[in-house]
Design a protein around this motif. Structure first.
Motif, PDB file in Angstrom:
ATOM      1  N   ILE B  29     -33.748  37.981  25.655  1.00 17.02           N
ATOM      2  CA  ILE B  29     -33.723  38.536  27.114  1.00 17.02           C
ATOM      3  C   ILE B  29     -34.230  37.457  27.672  1.00 17.02           C
ATOM      4  CG2 ILE B  29     -34.600  40.298  28.753  1.00 17.02           C
ATOM      5  CD1 ILE B  29     -33.978  41.900  25.756  1.00 17.02           C
ATOM      6  N   VAL B  30     -33.825  36.983  29.081  1.00 15.27           N
ATOM      7  CA  VAL B  30     -34.308  36.641  30.526  1.00 15.27           C
ATOM      8  C   VAL B  30     -34.705  37.171  31.339  1.00 15.27           C
ATOM      9  CG1 VAL B  30     -34.643  34.497  31.601  1.00 15.27           C
ATOM     10  CG2 VAL B  30     -33.762  34.300  29.328  1.00 15.27           C
ATOM     11  N   SER B  31     -35.830  37.631  31.634  1.00 15.70           N
ATOM     12  CA  SER B  31     -36.352  37.668  33.612  1.00 15.70           C
ATOM     13  C   SER B  31     -37.297  37.419  34.141  1.00 15.70           C
ATOM     14  CB  SER B  31     -37.297  39.199  32.586  1.00 15.70           C
ATOM     15  OG  SER B  31     -38.547  38.855  31.850  1.00 15.70           O
ATOM     16  N   PHE B  32     -36.360  37.698  34.989  1.00 16.06           N
ATOM     17  CA  PHE B  32     -37.127  37.247  36.568  1.00 16.06           C
ATOM     18  C   PHE B  32     -37.999  38.122  37.748  1.00 16.06           C
ATOM     19  CE2 PHE B  32     -37.239  36.279  40.735  1.00 16.06           C
ATOM     20  CZ  PHE B  32     -38.096  34.712  40.998  1.00 16.06           C
ATOM     21  N   ILE B  33     -38.922  37.705  37.973  1.00 15.41           N
ATOM     22  CA  ILE B  33     -39.398  39.296  38.358  1.00 15.41           C
ATOM     23  C   ILE B  33     -40.241  38.279  39.888  1.00 15.41           C
ATOM     24  CG2 ILE B  33     -42.036  40.567  39.571  1.00 15.41           C
ATOM     25  CD1 ILE B  33     -41.432  41.429  36.865  1.00 15.41           C
ATOM     26  N   GLY B  34     -39.780  38.254  41.647  1.00 17.84           N
ATOM     27  CA  GLY B  34     -40.228  37.663  42.416  1.00 17.84           C
ATOM     28  C   GLY B  34     -41.137  38.760  43.355  1.00 17.84           C
ATOM     29  N   LEU B  35     -42.286  38.193  43.689  1.00 16.01           N
ATOM     30  CA  LEU B  35     -43.212  38.671  43.833  1.00 16.01           C
ATOM     31  C   LEU B  35     -44.314  38.514  45.439  1.00 16.01           C
ATOM     32  CD1 LEU B  35     -46.123  37.785  41.183  1.00 16.01           C
ATOM     33  CD2 LEU B  35     -45.188  39.906  41.425  1.00 16.01           C
ATOM     34  N   VAL B  36     -44.183  39.659  46.563  1.00 19.47           N
ATOM     35  CA  VAL B  36     -44.609  38.525  48.264  1.00 19.47           C
ATOM     36  C   VAL B  36     -45.647  37.156  47.997  1.00 19.47           C
ATOM     37  CG1 VAL B  36     -46.166  39.057  49.756  1.00 19.47           C
ATOM     38  CG2 VAL B  36     -43.821  41.439  48.678  1.00 19.47           C
ATOM     39  N   ARG B  37     -46.293  36.140  48.181  1.00 17.12           N
ATOM     40  CA  ARG B  37     -47.571  35.262  48.453  1.00 17.12           C
ATOM     41  C   ARG B  37     -47.531  35.617  49.124  1.00 17.12           C
ATOM     42  NH1 ARG B  37     -45.684  29.771  49.202  1.00 17.12           N
ATOM     43  NH2 ARG B  37     -43.071  31.208  49.857  1.00 17.12           N
ATOM     44  N   LEU B  79     -30.487  44.787  37.890  1.00 14.27           N
ATOM     45  CA  LEU B  79     -31.170  43.993  39.293  1.00 14.27           C
ATOM     46  C   LEU B  79     -31.323  44.935  40.096  1.00 14.27           C
ATOM     47  CD1 LEU B  79     -30.766  41.786  40.808  1.00 14.27           C
ATOM     48  CD2 LEU B  79     -28.456  41.911  40.917  1.00 14.27           C
ATOM     49  N   ILE B  80     -32.732  45.459  40.228  1.00 11.64           N
ATOM     50  CA  ILE B  80     -33.409  45.522  40.633  1.00 11.64           C
ATOM     51  C   ILE B  80     -34.031  45.194  41.966  1.00 11.64           C
ATOM     52  CG2 ILE B  80     -35.571  47.600  41.135  1.00 11.64           C
ATOM     53  CD1 ILE B  80     -34.987  48.247  38.799  1.00 11.64           C
ATOM     54  N   HIS B  81     -33.995  45.541  43.224  1.00 16.95           N
ATOM     55  CA  HIS B  81     -34.547  44.784  44.676  1.00 16.95           C
ATOM     56  C   HIS B  81     -34.899  45.727  45.683  1.00 16.95           C
ATOM     57  CE1 HIS B  81     -35.074  42.258  48.079  1.00 16.95           C
ATOM     58  NE2 HIS B  81     -34.271  41.489  47.498  1.00 16.95           N
ATOM     59  N   ILE B  92     -41.390  42.144  44.378  1.00 20.93           N
ATOM     60  CA  ILE B  92     -40.110  42.686  45.168  1.00 20.93           C
ATOM     61  C   ILE B  92     -38.249  42.960  44.337  1.00 20.93           C
ATOM     62  CG2 ILE B  92     -38.919  41.771  47.354  1.00 20.93           C
ATOM     63  CD1 ILE B  92     -40.896  39.526  47.700  1.00 20.93           C
ATOM     64  N   VAL B  93     -38.395  42.026  43.151  1.00 18.33           N
ATOM     65  CA  VAL B  93     -37.290  41.837  42.914  1.00 18.33           C
ATOM     66  C   VAL B  93     -37.217  41.540  40.850  1.00 18.33           C
ATOM     67  CG1 VAL B  93     -36.586  39.394  43.966  1.00 18.33           C
ATOM     68  CG2 VAL B  93     -34.748  40.281  42.844  1.00 18.33           C
ATOM     69  N   LEU B  94     -36.635  42.310  40.689  1.00 19.73           N
ATOM     70  CA  LEU B  94     -36.313  42.174  39.072  1.00 19.73           C
ATOM     71  C   LEU B  94     -35.065  41.656  38.982  1.00 19.73           C
ATOM     72  CD1 LEU B  94     -36.723  42.364  36.202  1.00 19.73           C
ATOM     73  CD2 LEU B  94     -36.667  44.773  35.939  1.00 19.73           C
ATOM     74  N   VAL B  95     -34.670  40.712  38.080  1.00 22.62           N
ATOM     75  CA  VAL B  95     -33.931  40.485  37.269  1.00 22.62           C
ATOM     76  C   VAL B  95     -33.697  40.129  35.380  1.00 22.62           C
ATOM     77  CG1 VAL B  95     -31.575  38.427  36.909  1.00 22.62           C
ATOM     78  CG2 VAL B  95     -32.681  38.983  39.402  1.00 22.62           C
ATOM     79  N   ALA B  96     -32.870  40.777  34.805  1.00 23.10           N
ATOM     80  CA  ALA B  96     -33.242  40.900  33.234  1.00 23.10           C
ATOM     81  C   ALA B  96     -31.846  40.578  33.322  1.00 23.10           C
ATOM     82  CB  ALA B  96     -33.508  42.498  33.067  1.00 23.10           C
ATOM     83  N   VAL B  97     -31.576  39.958  31.686  1.00 24.72           N
ATOM     84  CA  VAL B  97     -30.358  39.850  31.252  1.00 24.72           C
ATOM     85  C   VAL B  97     -30.575  39.417  29.593  1.00 24.72           C
ATOM     86  CG1 VAL B  97     -27.935  38.011  31.070  1.00 24.72           C
ATOM     87  CG2 VAL B  97     -29.336  38.241  33.581  1.00 24.72           C
ATOM     88  N   CYS B  98     -29.389  39.989  29.029  1.00 22.33           N
ATOM     89  CA  CYS B  98     -29.387  40.600  27.564  1.00 22.33           C
ATOM     90  C   CYS B  98     -28.540  39.606  26.971  1.00 22.33           C
ATOM     91  CB  CYS B  98     -29.523  42.079  27.615  1.00 22.33           C
ATOM     92  SG  CYS B  98     -31.307  43.173  27.844  1.00 22.33           S
ATOM     93  N   SER B  99     -29.156  38.622  26.593  1.00 22.66           N
ATOM     94  CA  SER B  99     -27.274  38.585  25.970  1.00 22.66           C
ATOM     95  C   SER B  99     -27.386  38.472  23.923  1.00 22.66           C
ATOM     96  CB  SER B  99     -27.646  36.989  26.929  1.00 22.66           C
ATOM     97  OG  SER B  99     -26.298  36.141  26.275  1.00 22.66           O
TER      98      SER B  99
END
Lengths: 85, 153
Positions: B29-37, B79-81, B92-99
């Motif tokens: 599982i790879v996930s990315f979270i974007g934050l408000v800088r 994918l949550i925005h 701000i944003v979440l992308v998570a992918v399962c493979s």
């Protein structure tokens, strides 16, 4: 034809329009031609739609280029380049 | 697959648990979270307001998940925005992918973020010590999309 137009972000704020219903004599019109029609409304419209600002368009929720054709019943949207994420 | 546009915050662990529930075929599982800088172009950012195009946004997010799934072996994706007004350090944003394997999960996750940056109808307005202004799109984001050989309108 009758269409609905939405405006977002900087365009919405400056034009003071979030959406409108528009009736046009043409049966179909390219996106760039529609920009031309709207730009005739005033200097502000001219500047926002045909000025230096990059304006992107969508027809029925799909991003399209300036040559895409708009037909009766379409939902059109104009907005600046997207900046999400 | 889940996509969501929401004003509420999200919980990474909750989303991962949901995706992992009742299956044993996920190897990565790879996930990315974007934050408000709190700093952008040298100015202190106090808050960020995100506007979007209801109706189109959800479709664009689904299209992103679909496109990623067609390119890589994606078992599940989230994918949550968020939209509305956010403060510095907020998510701000979440992308998570399962493979099954990490390579596909890494690539699909990165692709989805690059695609989202230039193709999903969100707009950021920043409030800084110098006032309020709409953010411009970045050339680097368009370059990032170019790596995937996708049409950039």
């Amino acid at each position: 034809m009758k269409i609905k137009i939405f405006y977002f972000a900087r365009l919405k704020e400056t034009l003071k329009f979030s959406s409108e219903d528009l009736e046009l004599p043409e049966a179909e019109l390219s996106l760039i031609k529609l920009k031309g029609v709207l730009a005739k409304r005033s200097e502000v419209w001219q500047k926002m739609l045909l000025g230096n600002l990059k304006v992107r368009g969508a027809i029925n929720h799909e991003l399209v280029d300036d040559h895409a054709l708009i037909v009766d019943g379409d939902e059109v949207a104009f907005f600046p380049p997207v900046t999400g994420g | 697959m889940k996509v969501a546009v929401q004003s509420e915050d999200f919980d990474l662990n909750l989303e991962l648990s949901r995706m992992r529930a009742a299956r044993n075929d996920i190897g990565a599982i790879v996930s990315f979270i974007g934050l408000v800088r709190d700093l952008n172009d040298g100015a202190a950012v106090t808050q960020l307001t995100l506007e979007h195009y209801p109706g189109m946004t959800e479709k664009a997010l689904l299209a992103i998940v679909k496109e990623a799934s067609s390119r890589w072996d994606v078992l599940d994706a989230t994918l949550i925005h968020r939209v509305g007004t956010l403060q510095a350090a907020e998510q701000i944003v979440l992308v998570a992918v399962c493979s099954a394997h990490r390579e596909h999960a890494f690539l699909a996750c990165e692709f989805m973020m690059d695609y989202l940056k230039t193709q999903a109808p969100f707009w950021k307005k920043e409030l800084t010590e110098n006032g309020e202004h709409w953010l411009d799109d970045k050339a680097s984001d368009h370059d990032a999309l170019g790596r995937w050989k996708t049409n950039d309108l």
